[in-house]
Design a protein around this motif. Structure first.
Motif, PDB file in Angstrom:
ATOM      1  N   TYR A   1       0.835  -1.198   0.000  1.00 60.72           N
ATOM      2  CA  TYR A   1       0.000   0.000   0.000  1.00 60.72           C
ATOM      3  C   TYR A   1       0.878   1.260   0.000  1.00 60.72           C
ATOM      4  O   TYR A   1       1.905   1.311   0.684  1.00 60.72           O
ATOM      5  N   ASP A   2       0.484   2.266  -0.765  1.00 64.04           N
ATOM      6  CA  ASP A   2       1.279   3.492  -0.918  1.00 64.04           C
ATOM      7  C   ASP A   2       1.033   4.437   0.274  1.00 64.04           C
ATOM      8  O   ASP A   2       0.393   5.478   0.151  1.00 64.04           O
ATOM      9  N   TYR A   3       1.566   4.079   1.445  1.00 63.40           N
ATOM     10  CA  TYR A   3       1.351   4.865   2.658  1.00 63.40           C
ATOM     11  C   TYR A   3       1.896   6.282   2.532  1.00 63.40           C
ATOM     12  O   TYR A   3       1.287   7.241   3.000  1.00 63.40           O
ATOM     13  N   ARG A   4       3.064   6.405   1.926  1.00 66.48           N
ATOM     14  CA  ARG A   4       3.721   7.721   1.873  1.00 66.48           C
ATOM     15  C   ARG A   4       3.362   8.519   0.624  1.00 66.48           C
ATOM     16  O   ARG A   4       3.910   9.588   0.401  1.00 66.48           O
ATOM     17  N   ARG A   5       2.450   7.979  -0.193  1.00 67.83           N
ATOM     18  CA  ARG A   5       2.096   8.619  -1.465  1.00 67.83           C
ATOM     19  C   ARG A   5       3.352   8.906  -2.284  1.00 67.83           C
ATOM     20  O   ARG A   5       3.620  10.051  -2.676  1.00 67.83           O
ATOM     21  N   ALA A   6       4.104   7.857  -2.495  1.00 64.00           N
ATOM     22  CA  ALA A   6       5.351   7.980  -3.263  1.00 64.00           C
ATOM     23  C   ALA A   6       5.068   8.274  -4.731  1.00 64.00           C
ATOM     24  O   ALA A   6       5.905   8.861  -5.427  1.00 64.00           O
ATOM     25  N   ASN A   7       3.889   7.883  -5.196  1.00 68.83           N
ATOM     26  CA  ASN A   7       3.509   8.169  -6.573  1.00 68.83           C
ATOM     27  C   ASN A   7       3.397   9.680  -6.759  1.00 68.83           C
ATOM     28  O   ASN A   7       2.620  10.344  -6.063  1.00 68.83           O
ATOM     29  N   PRO A   8       4.174  10.278  -7.678  1.00 73.34           N
ATOM     30  CA  PRO A   8       4.184  11.743  -7.847  1.00 73.34           C
ATOM     31  C   PRO A   8       2.797  12.332  -8.115  1.00 73.34           C
ATOM     32  O   PRO A   8       2.460  13.391  -7.586  1.00 73.34           O
ATOM     33  N   LEU A   9       1.991  11.657  -8.939  1.00 73.57           N
ATOM     34  CA  LEU A   9       0.660  12.166  -9.258  1.00 73.57           C
ATOM     35  C   LEU A   9      -0.231  12.154  -8.025  1.00 73.57           C
ATOM     36  O   LEU A   9      -0.964  13.119  -7.764  1.00 73.57           O
ATOM     37  N   SER A  10      -0.145  11.072  -7.253  1.00 75.80           N
ATOM     38  CA  SER A  10      -0.930  10.970  -6.026  1.00 75.80           C
ATOM     39  C   SER A  10      -0.531  12.052  -5.039  1.00 75.80           C
ATOM     40  O   SER A  10      -1.388  12.680  -4.397  1.00 75.80           O
ATOM     41  N   ARG A  11       0.765  12.310  -4.923  1.00 74.48           N
ATOM     42  CA  ARG A  11       1.247  13.326  -3.994  1.00 74.48           C
ATOM     43  C   ARG A  11       0.823  14.724  -4.432  1.00 74.48           C
ATOM     44  O   ARG A  11       0.420  15.551  -3.609  1.00 74.48           O
ATOM     45  N   LEU A  12       0.898  14.989  -5.728  1.00 80.09           N
ATOM     46  CA  LEU A  12       0.500  16.302  -6.254  1.00 80.09           C
ATOM     47  C   LEU A  12      -0.992  16.532  -6.041  1.00 80.09           C
ATOM     48  O   LEU A  12      -1.405  17.606  -5.595  1.00 80.09           O
ATOM     49  N   THR A  13      -1.793  15.516  -6.335  1.00 81.51           N
ATOM     50  CA  THR A  13      -3.240  15.631  -6.157  1.00 81.51           C
ATOM     51  C   THR A  13      -3.594  15.896  -4.704  1.00 81.51           C
ATOM     52  O   THR A  13      -4.415  16.762  -4.389  1.00 81.51           O
ATOM     53  N   SER A  14      -2.956  15.146  -3.797  1.00 81.84           N
ATOM     54  CA  SER A  14      -3.202  15.311  -2.372  1.00 81.84           C
ATOM     55  C   SER A  14      -2.826  16.714  -1.907  1.00 81.84           C
ATOM     56  O   SER A  14      -3.554  17.351  -1.140  1.00 81.84           O
ATOM     57  N   SER A  15      -1.689  17.210  -2.382  1.00 79.97           N
ATOM     58  CA  SER A  15      -1.215  18.537  -1.994  1.00 79.97           C
ATOM     59  C   SER A  15      -2.167  19.631  -2.479  1.00 79.97           C
ATOM     60  O   SER A  15      -2.482  20.569  -1.734  1.00 79.97           O
ATOM     61  N   LEU A  16      -2.648  19.506  -3.717  1.00 81.23           N
ATOM     62  CA  LEU A  16      -3.560  20.510  -4.266  1.00 81.23           C
ATOM     63  C   LEU A  16      -4.893  20.512  -3.519  1.00 81.23           C
ATOM     64  O   LEU A  16      -5.443  21.574  -3.195  1.00 81.23           O
ATOM     65  N   LEU A  17      -5.409  19.309  -3.233  1.00 75.90           N
ATOM     66  CA  LEU A  17      -6.672  19.204  -2.512  1.00 75.90           C
ATOM     67  C   LEU A  17      -6.549  19.785  -1.102  1.00 75.90           C
ATOM     68  O   LEU A  17      -7.456  20.468  -0.619  1.00 75.90           O
ATOM     69  N   LYS A  18      -5.414  19.523  -0.452  1.00 75.18           N
ATOM     70  CA  LYS A  18      -5.211  20.048   0.901  1.00 75.18           C
ATOM     71  C   LYS A  18      -5.125  21.575   0.875  1.00 75.18           C
ATOM     72  O   LYS A  18      -5.671  22.252   1.760  1.00 75.18           O
ATOM     73  N   THR A  19      -4.456  22.120  -0.127  1.00 67.61           N
ATOM     74  CA  THR A  19      -4.323  23.571  -0.249  1.00 67.61           C
ATOM     75  C   THR A  19      -5.688  24.246  -0.380  1.00 67.61           C
ATOM     76  O   THR A  19      -5.903  25.346   0.138  1.00 67.61           O
ATOM     77  N   VAL A  20      -6.606  23.567  -1.062  1.00 72.93           N
ATOM     78  CA  VAL A  20      -7.956  24.108  -1.235  1.00 72.93           C
ATOM     79  C   VAL A  20      -8.803  23.881   0.006  1.00 72.93           C
ATOM     80  O   VAL A  20      -9.530  24.771   0.463  1.00 72.93           O
ATOM     81  N   ALA A  21      -8.726  22.678   0.568  1.00 70.23           N
ATOM     82  CA  ALA A  21      -9.626  22.294   1.666  1.00 70.23           C
ATOM     83  C   ALA A  21      -9.273  22.943   2.991  1.00 70.23           C
ATOM     84  O   ALA A  21     -10.172  23.305   3.771  1.00 70.23           O
ATOM     85  N   LEU A  22      -7.989  23.102   3.272  1.00 71.64           N
ATOM     86  CA  LEU A  22      -7.594  23.554   4.606  1.00 71.64           C
ATOM     87  C   LEU A  22      -8.084  24.962   4.949  1.00 71.64           C
ATOM     88  O   LEU A  22      -8.554  25.185   6.069  1.00 71.64           O
ATOM     89  N   PRO A  23      -8.007  25.939   4.046  1.00 67.90           N
ATOM     90  CA  PRO A  23      -8.562  27.261   4.384  1.00 67.90           C
ATOM     91  C   PRO A  23     -10.051  27.200   4.708  1.00 67.90           C
ATOM     92  O   PRO A  23     -10.523  27.897   5.611  1.00 67.90           O
ATOM     93  N   VAL A  24     -10.784  26.365   3.969  1.00 63.08           N
ATOM     94  CA  VAL A  24     -12.219  26.223   4.227  1.00 63.08           C
ATOM     95  C   VAL A  24     -12.447  25.624   5.608  1.00 63.08           C
ATOM     96  O   VAL A  24     -13.290  26.088   6.391  1.00 63.08           O
ATOM     97  N   LEU A  25     -11.682  24.577   5.933  1.00 65.48           N
ATOM     98  CA  LEU A  25     -11.805  23.933   7.240  1.00 65.48           C
ATOM     99  C   LEU A  25     -11.392  24.877   8.367  1.00 65.48           C
ATOM    100  O   LEU A  25     -11.973  24.854   9.455  1.00 65.48           O
ATOM    101  N   THR A  26     -10.400  25.709   8.111  1.00 61.83           N
ATOM    102  CA  THR A  26      -9.937  26.668   9.120  1.00 61.83           C
ATOM    103  C   THR A  26     -11.043  27.657   9.474  1.00 61.83           C
ATOM    104  O   THR A  26     -11.306  27.933  10.652  1.00 61.83           O
TER     105      THR A  26
END
Length: 252
Positions: A33-58
């Motif tokens: 299982y890709d625990y660390r999101r070593a896949n570059p696309l997976s990591r990029l997607t996760s980072s972009l989603l977090k950048t959008v979601a976190l201000p809303v959650l804050t």
């Protein structure tokens, strides 16, 4: 053959949930299982989603939960090192407060694999860096190994040492040893954080019935390398509990 199960070095067992949520989706942690999101696309997607979601959650946390974060200066002592972060587990969204505190760091949240079966929650978990803790011995060992690699690369690994969520619990419950085992195994500090509850003030008194949440970032604690391995783990666990308990007591 029946699946082998374990308490995962002191982590929560599946049947210890206090809050039981609808879990209509299937999810299985397989070997590799890709625990660390070593896949570059997976990591990029996760980072972009977090950048959008976190201000809303804050904004949501500050308005609805009345949240506040103190102790930012204690994060400076973690420069150039990974850390295991711990916090009391008292709200379904307390992970969002932890993520706000650690926003500039690569963060992983260890959570039960069963949480990845819950509608909407499973997506929030993934966005915030959640990694599934299985009841299987081999996959748990693989998780620990991958989180060790993440720590060595400077990431933060968040664990709730109390194990189960108990909403608005004002007492600090006994700790499991998993977080402190991981810190000692990789010789990284533990960053204690603790949530306390406060009476709503100002405009919040009009619409808020539940207490406001305040996250306190406490000074990091390092393993005492002069002690034998087992004693290092116990010593780190005891010092962390004392630090968090003291802050809770001070704010009452």
């Amino acid at each position: 053959m029946p699946e082998k199960k374990t308490e995962s070095k002191g982590f929560l067992k599946e049947d210890e949930h206090v809050i039981h949520m609808w879990q209509p989706f299937s999810f299985e942690v397989k070997k590799g299982y890709d625990y660390r999101r070593a896949n570059p696309l997976s990591r990029l997607t996760s980072s972009l989603l977090k950048t959008v979601a976190l201000p809303v959650l804050t904004v949501f946390d500050r308005v609805v939960l009345g949240s506040r974060i103190d102790g930012w200066k204690n994060l400076r002592r973690l420069r150039n090192t990974g850390a295991v972060t711990v916090c009391n587990h008292v709200h379904m969204l307390d992970c969002t407060l932890v993520e706000q505190a650690l926003f500039k760091e690569r963060t992983y949240f260890i959570t039960l694999a069963s949480n990845f079966k819950i509608p909407l929650v499973r997506h929030l978990i993934r966005i915030l860096g959640g990694v599934p803790l299985s009841a299987d011995v081999q996959t748990t060992a693989e998780l620990f190994s991958e989180m060790g690699k993440a720590l060595k690369k400077g990431a933060c690994v968040q664990i709730y040492p109390e194990g189960v969520l108990l909403p608005y619990c004002r007492e600090l419950r006994p700790f499991r040893r998993g977080a402190f085992y991981l810190a000692e195994e990789n010789q990284v500090p533990v960053l204690p954080m603790v949530i306390t509850f406060h009476t709503p003030t100002g405009i919040r008194r009009i619409y808020k019935r539940k207490p406001c949440l305040r996250l306190h970032i406490l000074p990091p604690l390092w393993p005492d390398s002069t002690l034998p391995k087992r004693q290092q783990i116990k010593d780190l666990q005891d010092r962390c509990f004392s630090s968090m308990y003291k802050k809770i007591t001070e704010t009452r």
